[in-house]
Motif scaffolding. Sequence first.
Motif, PDB file in Angstrom:
ATOM      1  N   LYS A 105      36.666  17.238  49.671  1.00  0.00           N
ATOM      2  CA  LYS A 105      36.167  17.385  48.049  1.00  0.00           C
ATOM      3  C   LYS A 105      34.628  17.478  48.012  1.00  0.00           C
ATOM      4  O   LYS A 105      33.924  16.450  48.345  1.00  0.00           O
ATOM      5  CB  LYS A 105      36.729  16.587  47.166  1.00  0.00           C
ATOM      6  CG  LYS A 105      36.679  16.921  45.738  1.00  0.00           C
ATOM      7  CD  LYS A 105      37.561  16.122  44.576  1.00  0.00           C
ATOM      8  CE  LYS A 105      37.392  16.439  43.294  1.00  0.00           C
ATOM      9  NZ  LYS A 105      38.212  15.571  42.356  1.00  0.00           N
ATOM     10  N   MET A 106      34.160  18.487  47.559  1.00  0.00           N
ATOM     11  CA  MET A 106      32.650  18.698  47.018  1.00  0.00           C
ATOM     12  C   MET A 106      32.275  18.254  45.575  1.00  0.00           C
ATOM     13  O   MET A 106      33.373  18.620  44.676  1.00  0.00           O
ATOM     14  CB  MET A 106      32.182  20.023  47.193  1.00  0.00           C
ATOM     15  CG  MET A 106      32.152  20.309  48.811  1.00  0.00           C
ATOM     16  SD  MET A 106      31.394  21.932  49.029  1.00  0.00           S
ATOM     17  CE  MET A 106      31.563  22.198  50.631  1.00  0.00           C
ATOM     18  N   SER A 107      31.088  18.121  45.183  1.00  0.00           N
ATOM     19  CA  SER A 107      30.601  17.735  43.812  1.00  0.00           C
ATOM     20  C   SER A 107      30.781  19.207  43.195  1.00  0.00           C
ATOM     21  O   SER A 107      30.629  20.087  43.979  1.00  0.00           O
ATOM     22  CB  SER A 107      29.461  17.189  43.910  1.00  0.00           C
ATOM     23  OG  SER A 107      28.336  18.030  44.211  1.00  0.00           O
ATOM     24  N   GLU A 108      30.634  19.302  42.028  1.00  0.00           N
ATOM     25  CA  GLU A 108      30.510  20.606  41.263  1.00  0.00           C
ATOM     26  C   GLU A 108      29.311  21.326  41.784  1.00  0.00           C
ATOM     27  O   GLU A 108      29.137  22.478  41.964  1.00  0.00           O
ATOM     28  CB  GLU A 108      30.498  20.382  39.780  1.00  0.00           C
ATOM     29  CG  GLU A 108      30.558  21.511  38.975  1.00  0.00           C
ATOM     30  CD  GLU A 108      30.606  21.313  37.487  1.00  0.00           C
ATOM     31  OE1 GLU A 108      30.079  22.358  36.778  1.00  0.00           O
ATOM     32  OE2 GLU A 108      30.933  20.193  37.065  1.00  0.00           O
ATOM     33  N   ASN A 109      28.026  20.598  41.855  1.00  0.00           N
ATOM     34  CA  ASN A 109      26.943  21.043  42.298  1.00  0.00           C
ATOM     35  C   ASN A 109      26.947  21.757  43.721  1.00  0.00           C
ATOM     36  O   ASN A 109      26.524  22.953  44.081  1.00  0.00           O
ATOM     37  CB  ASN A 109      25.770  20.134  42.127  1.00  0.00           C
ATOM     38  CG  ASN A 109      25.259  19.916  40.843  1.00  0.00           C
ATOM     39  OD1 ASN A 109      25.377  20.638  40.061  1.00  0.00           O
ATOM     40  ND2 ASN A 109      24.578  18.963  40.697  1.00  0.00           N
ATOM     41  N   LEU A 110      27.439  20.890  44.768  1.00  0.00           N
ATOM     42  CA  LEU A 110      27.807  21.598  46.045  1.00  0.00           C
ATOM     43  C   LEU A 110      28.725  22.763  45.832  1.00  0.00           C
ATOM     44  O   LEU A 110      28.355  23.596  46.963  1.00  0.00           O
ATOM     45  CB  LEU A 110      28.034  20.347  47.018  1.00  0.00           C
ATOM     46  CG  LEU A 110      27.084  19.517  47.299  1.00  0.00           C
ATOM     47  CD1 LEU A 110      27.653  18.546  48.337  1.00  0.00           C
ATOM     48  CD2 LEU A 110      25.729  20.247  47.898  1.00  0.00           C
ATOM     49  N   THR A 111      29.679  22.674  45.130  1.00  0.00           N
ATOM     50  CA  THR A 111      30.674  23.587  45.314  1.00  0.00           C
ATOM     51  C   THR A 111      30.096  25.107  44.901  1.00  0.00           C
ATOM     52  O   THR A 111      30.060  26.056  45.242  1.00  0.00           O
ATOM     53  CB  THR A 111      31.896  23.513  44.356  1.00  0.00           C
ATOM     54  OG1 THR A 111      32.470  22.292  44.908  1.00  0.00           O
ATOM     55  CG2 THR A 111      32.797  24.494  44.036  1.00  0.00           C
TER      56      THR A 111
END
Length: 314
Positions: free
Chosen positions: A115-121
């Motif tokens: 699962k990625m952070s919103e920024n990385l996504t």
Amino acid sequence: MHEQEPTDEPRSMSLLAAHASVVREQLEVNDGNMPAIPSGLATLDEVLSLRKQRYTILAGGTSMGKTAKALHMTYAAAKAGYGVGFVSREMPERDLAARINSIESQIPYKAFERKMSENLTRQMIETAKAQQSLPIEIFSPRVDDMPAIISEAKKLKAKWEGTDHPLSMLVVDYIQLINDQGKQFEVLSKVANDLKQLAKMLDVHVLALAQIDRKVMERENARPMLSDLRGSGDLENAPDNVLLFTAMSILCGETQPPAKTEDRVDFEEEWRLSKGKMEIIIAKARMGEIKTITVGCDMATNRFWDIETTGDLF
């Protein structure tokens, strides 16, 4: 080869015509137009020319960076407007796309499994959008033998004919996984030579990956040699170029630190200096230079750069 070349193709060329071709290409080079496909590394391009109708083998042990560098070269070629066909016998399309994304997004490709952070996504999605126009075609896993590779490569050649990104490079990952009937030695010999003919037939550069003998890691000097190419002498004889890869951390003895405390200082300094670097041995170059170059690398993101630069890709 399994297929005959068209009968209407000329079967000979005068020396005059051949010289004219050499002169035209040299004038282009003098004008700053490089006829070769960029590798993504200026230090490599200075000594080795990835021209069409030539054939290069990238060889190394397991997890030594062969696929990472092949993907980096694929990305560099596509960014420069050269169409690339990628035959993967080892990784599914999704994994290759994640690795190519990581080159530009700088997100470690293994993070794509979590699962990625919103920024990385958001960063990953923006990179995917930016890369959607890159002329890279990944062949289906069903393309698993030479007849299928030849057939699909011809279709892709025709598909991109007349576009601003004609098929210019074909990547095969990797030679020992191409299927065919017969003993392994005979199959590898045939595949190695067929890829050479395919480069000429389709007017592309063929970049093929190959495994080296695992026993190289048992030697005192772990640098690979041409003789370490696993399975067939034709893997050494057929290609125009052979590049051997190894992480410098392996060469300084990553897995065997000194037992004596007084020796550890030198070991740790050598390890620090070698971390993030790869040695590329140009072991064969018919029209290039035999030498060894050291480049920077981040295996987590499939990034490579010239040591004298700041780490920028292009």
